[in-house]
Design an enzyme around this catalytic site. Structure first.
Site, short mmCIF file in Angstrom:
data_model
loop_
_atom_site.label_atom_id
_atom_site.label_comp_id
_atom_site.label_asym_id
_atom_site.label_seq_id
_atom_site.Cartn_x
_atom_site.Cartn_y
_atom_site.Cartn_z
N SER A 37 0.79 -1.23 0.00
CA SER A 37 0.00 0.00 0.00
C SER A 37 0.82 1.28 0.00
O SER A 37 0.29 2.35 -0.30
CB SER A 37 -0.94 0.02 1.22
OG SER A 37 -0.19 -0.08 2.43
N ASP A 317 -3.97 7.44 8.42
CA ASP A 317 -4.80 6.48 9.13
C ASP A 317 -3.94 5.62 10.04
O ASP A 317 -2.83 6.03 10.43
CB ASP A 317 -5.63 5.64 8.15
CG ASP A 317 -4.78 4.76 7.23
OD1 ASP A 317 -3.56 4.64 7.46
OD2 ASP A 317 -5.34 4.17 6.28
N HIS A 320 -0.80 4.36 7.46
CA HIS A 320 -0.26 5.03 6.27
C HIS A 320 0.06 6.50 6.52
O HIS A 320 -0.80 7.24 7.01
CB HIS A 320 -1.25 4.90 5.12
CG HIS A 320 -1.61 3.49 4.82
ND1 HIS A 320 -2.79 2.91 5.24
CD2 HIS A 320 -0.93 2.52 4.17
CE1 HIS A 320 -2.83 1.64 4.85
NE2 HIS A 320 -1.70 1.38 4.20
#
Length: 342
Positions: A37, A317, A320
């Site tokens: 990610s 979050d 991240h």
């Protein structure tokens, strides 16, 4: 303004000039991104990919152009986009599996990364995402489509050989598979598990090399014990030392692997990108980089209601960094790539 502030501004300006220099020279024709990610620009969006590891909904993408949630795991652009811009390639790296991918984008590169993925097949399978090894299949498909778009085999080979290839893999294997699920604890300890990860990473890089890739930027993991999701386990009091210890063990092995590749694959160029220490400094000294807090802006137990200003938060979050946090460590990354892979 004190001396420390002056020094920081001078260093920041110097690194900014490095980014501008890379943009002006434009030495890399394309960028290709593999892994997780940190780099994913929307490959998990596909409806047939049955996973909860998606971010194609608000408030994700809140600071992206037109406030659009694109499947990037953040409030705006992610590291692959920013590196591409810093190297003068393009501002956004499209996801290869996107239904909106234009064939004209292929010669300047795409992203194959999948949020939640890892080197361990178990890591990808428990989240239903695209295993790193399966991203090689997408890359093979990309080469075929690139050949159709370019129409010149020699040009295709040149693009692949001169493209910067970003690899971010290991974050989820260590943070989730080893420490969170404990699925590997009966068979491995952290030393033997990271050895196994290195074996898988070695095979992955060798496969890319055999497919024509020659310029590798291999990222280490983030300081995993300091991610908000990990810190909440201690009541947000401290970074989890055992998780950071595992990350450091793995990162040292990745750095050593890069050195070995330089020796065993002399036709390639390899550089290790230290994500751990660069981001750790931002986390420990947020005000130094213009942040108010290292707590997440949204989408976590600690912040059920999104903050108003994501630019004041190191993290978007539970896992991240915010776009601004990526930008804080970007100049050094661009400089390392530009100076070692050109």
């Amino acid at each position: 303004m004190d001396c420390r502030s002056t020094k920081f501004l001078v260093v920041s300006f110097s690194l900014w000039l490095s980014c501008i220099h890379a943009i002006q020279t434009g030495r890399f024709p394309a960028i290709l991104a593999f892994g997780d990610s940190i780099l994913d620009t929307g490959n998990n969006n596909m409806p047939k990919l049955l996973t909860v590891s998606k971010s194609n909904f608000l408030p994700y993408g809140r600071n992206f152009p037109y406030h659009t949630p694109t499947g990037r795991f953040g409030n705006g652009r992610v590291l692959s986009d920013l590196v591409a811009e810093g190297l003068g390639i393009k501002n956004l790296v499209p996801a290869f599996r996107s239904s909106f991918l234009k064939s004209s984008e292929l010669p300047t590169g795409v992203c194959f990364a999948s949020g939640g993925s890892g080197l361990d097949k178990f890591t990808a399978s428990i989240q239903g995402v695209i295993w790193v090894k399966d991203q090689l299949k997408d890359f093979q498909s990309y080469i075929q489509k690139l050949s159709q778009e370019v129409g010149d085999a020699a040009k295709v080979k040149e693009i692949i050989a001169n493209a910067v290839v970003l690899i971010s893999a290991g974050n989820n294997d260590i943070a989730i598979t080893f420490f969170a699920t404990r699925a590997k604890k009966l068979r491995y300890n952290i030393e033997t598990y990271t050895d196994q990860l290195i074996d898988w990473k070695t095979a992955f890089v060798q496969n890319l090399y055999n497919m024509g890739v020659r310029k590798f930027a291999v990222l280490g993991t983030l300081p995993l014990g300091c991610l908000p999701g990990a810190r909440q386990m201690s009541g947000d009091l401290i970074c989890l030392p055992h998780v950071n210890h595992g990350a450091k063990i793995y990162n040292q092995k990745v750095a050593n692997l890069v050195v070995k590749f330089r020796q065993s694959l002399p036709d390639g160029k390899f550089v290790y990108i230290d994500m751990y220490n660069s981001l750790l400094d931002v986390i420990k000294n947020p005000s130094k980089y213009g942040f108010r807090t290292a707590k997440p802006c949204c989408c976590s137990v600690m912040t059920p209601i999104p903050c108003l200003d994501s630019g004041s938060h190191v993290f978007w979050d539970f896992a991240h960094p915010s776009e601004k946090a990526y930008k804080s460590v970007l100049p050094n990354i661009v400089s390392v790539i530009s100076n070692n892979l050109a």
